[in-house]
Write an enzyme that holds these catalytic residues in place. Sequence first.
Site, mmCIF file in Angstrom:
data_model
loop_
_atom_site.group_PDB
_atom_site.id
_atom_site.type_symbol
_atom_site.label_atom_id
_atom_site.label_comp_id
_atom_site.label_asym_id
_atom_site.label_seq_id
_atom_site.Cartn_x
_atom_site.Cartn_y
_atom_site.Cartn_z
ATOM 1 N N TYR A 197 -9.525 5.386 6.967
ATOM 2 C CA TYR A 197 -9.747 5.830 8.336
ATOM 3 C C TYR A 197 -10.840 6.887 8.319
ATOM 4 O O TYR A 197 -10.701 7.923 7.651
ATOM 5 C CB TYR A 197 -8.473 6.444 8.917
ATOM 6 C CG TYR A 197 -7.371 5.456 9.230
ATOM 7 C CD1 TYR A 197 -7.129 5.046 10.542
ATOM 8 C CD2 TYR A 197 -6.557 4.936 8.223
ATOM 9 C CE1 TYR A 197 -6.120 4.155 10.839
ATOM 10 C CE2 TYR A 197 -5.536 4.040 8.511
ATOM 11 C CZ TYR A 197 -5.323 3.652 9.825
ATOM 12 O OH TYR A 197 -4.330 2.764 10.124
ATOM 13 N N LYS A 212 1.195 0.197 15.031
ATOM 14 C CA LYS A 212 2.570 0.178 15.523
ATOM 15 C C LYS A 212 2.936 -1.057 16.356
ATOM 16 O O LYS A 212 4.111 -1.312 16.585
ATOM 17 C CB LYS A 212 2.836 1.425 16.382
ATOM 18 C CG LYS A 212 2.831 2.717 15.605
ATOM 19 C CD LYS A 212 3.971 2.776 14.610
ATOM 20 C CE LYS A 212 3.574 3.534 13.380
ATOM 21 N NZ LYS A 212 4.243 3.114 12.184
ATOM 22 N N TYR A 243 3.828 6.739 9.929
ATOM 23 C CA TYR A 243 3.017 5.566 9.591
ATOM 24 C C TYR A 243 3.864 4.502 8.899
ATOM 25 O O TYR A 243 3.749 3.309 9.204
ATOM 26 C CB TYR A 243 1.858 5.982 8.691
ATOM 27 C CG TYR A 243 0.751 4.954 8.613
ATOM 28 C CD1 TYR A 243 -0.393 5.085 9.393
ATOM 29 C CD2 TYR A 243 0.831 3.855 7.749
ATOM 30 C CE1 TYR A 243 -1.410 4.144 9.332
ATOM 31 C CE2 TYR A 243 -0.179 2.916 7.681
ATOM 32 C CZ TYR A 243 -1.306 3.077 8.479
ATOM 33 O OH TYR A 243 -2.310 2.135 8.422
ATOM 34 N N PRO A 265 -4.301 0.388 18.503
ATOM 35 C CA PRO A 265 -4.012 -0.097 17.145
ATOM 36 C C PRO A 265 -4.184 0.943 16.045
ATOM 37 O O PRO A 265 -3.868 0.647 14.887
ATOM 38 C CB PRO A 265 -5.014 -1.242 16.968
ATOM 39 C CG PRO A 265 -6.143 -0.906 17.893
ATOM 40 C CD PRO A 265 -5.521 -0.223 19.066
ATOM 41 N N HIS A 298 0.845 -1.191 0.000
ATOM 42 C CA HIS A 298 0.000 0.000 0.000
ATOM 43 C C HIS A 298 0.883 1.246 0.000
ATOM 44 O O HIS A 298 1.853 1.331 0.750
ATOM 45 C CB HIS A 298 -0.914 0.013 1.232
ATOM 46 C CG HIS A 298 -2.099 -0.893 1.100
ATOM 47 N ND1 HIS A 298 -3.172 -0.851 1.956
ATOM 48 C CD2 HIS A 298 -2.387 -1.858 0.192
ATOM 49 C CE1 HIS A 298 -4.074 -1.749 1.590
ATOM 50 N NE2 HIS A 298 -3.606 -2.376 0.528
#
Length: 394
Positions: free
Chosen positions: A201, A299, A387, A295, A72
């Site tokens: 998200y 990480k 990220y 979550p 991704h």
Amino acid sequence: MRTTVGIIGGGPAGLLLGRLLDNAGIDNMVLERRDRAYVEQRQRAGILEQQTADTLRAAGAGARMDREGLVHHGIELRFDRGAHRVDFPSLTGGRGVVVYAQTEVVKDLIALRLADGGPLCFDAEVRAVEGATSDRPVIHYRHEAEDRTLTCDYVVGCDGFHGVAREAVPASVRTTYERDYPYSWLGILAQAAPVYDELVYAHSARGFALASVRSPTVSRLYLQVPNGTDPAAWPDERVWDELDARFALDDDPAWKLERGPVTAKAVLPMRSHVTEPMRHGRLFLAGDAAHIVPPTGAKGLNLAAADVTVLARALIHRRDTGSADLLDAYSDTCLRRVWRAEHFSYLMTTTLHTDPAHSPFDTRLQLAQLARLATSPHAAADLADNYTGLPLPR
């Protein structure tokens, strides 16, 4: 029995450490209290940072990941009923993430270890760690109805928050930092093809939602729910309807998730926890035994992989040079990364979730922050940098 490094816990952290030490010719033994089937089916994280994926490849454990994992190059943020993409490669110099479930990482590492003949003991219940500050710590465990001992040069606790290793560090020498969040996640695994290319998200007045992927035919989806929620109170149809409501877009009102049979459903609490230091004598803590993150920032598994990578380098350095400098620096080295990840996870969590105590003012602050991420390359680059994963110290 005797070994150089006794590893408590046969999850991804313990197995990866064993693999790294095997490749360096350092003998070790992994003790796991559950059976193999349980460990290989334990559902957890599914997002691998660039650094984690590269570590697995370098360890010879990345072949199936590269064949079946999904690369991704960004994430989508949805808020105020609009969609905004964060492009990772353009913001990080080419980095991305790999969607490859923890269950598959564990299966790969177990298969490699068994094929190489490395000691891996399932159904081994560790009872205690003795002599952590001595030159020869001992792990006491029970296996096949017998009490046994494993004498080590070093012990590594990769056995999670409730494991024996963390409790073996005296309360008088450890400090605990923690935060509980006033909401949980209801997670489902569904036999349904994702209708999105990357993770989504979503912030909405109804609460947070996350659309993730396990494979081209399997979706992993989450809803923010109150703490103490009973999964049985959320029949499948209600879950799908609520997910569609939280992902709704004004410019694409027909957007809907692909629905399919729900194969797993569970409520996950949201919490942050750090234990300092991550070392006591010759006992080292790694992964969830030392720290837990919510979550939202993806990480948990990645921090565990970073811990054991740092520790493996330190153990190899000790063998090759006789110097304990890197071992002595292990806790401080890892904690710098841990606290950076804790902060990032905290920001992602508090920015995207609807707190029951929120006022309209708080909600407007969240939307202002999300708008900045969508419009400022500097803010987006900071998100992308964290990220996809910060580099390990050399």
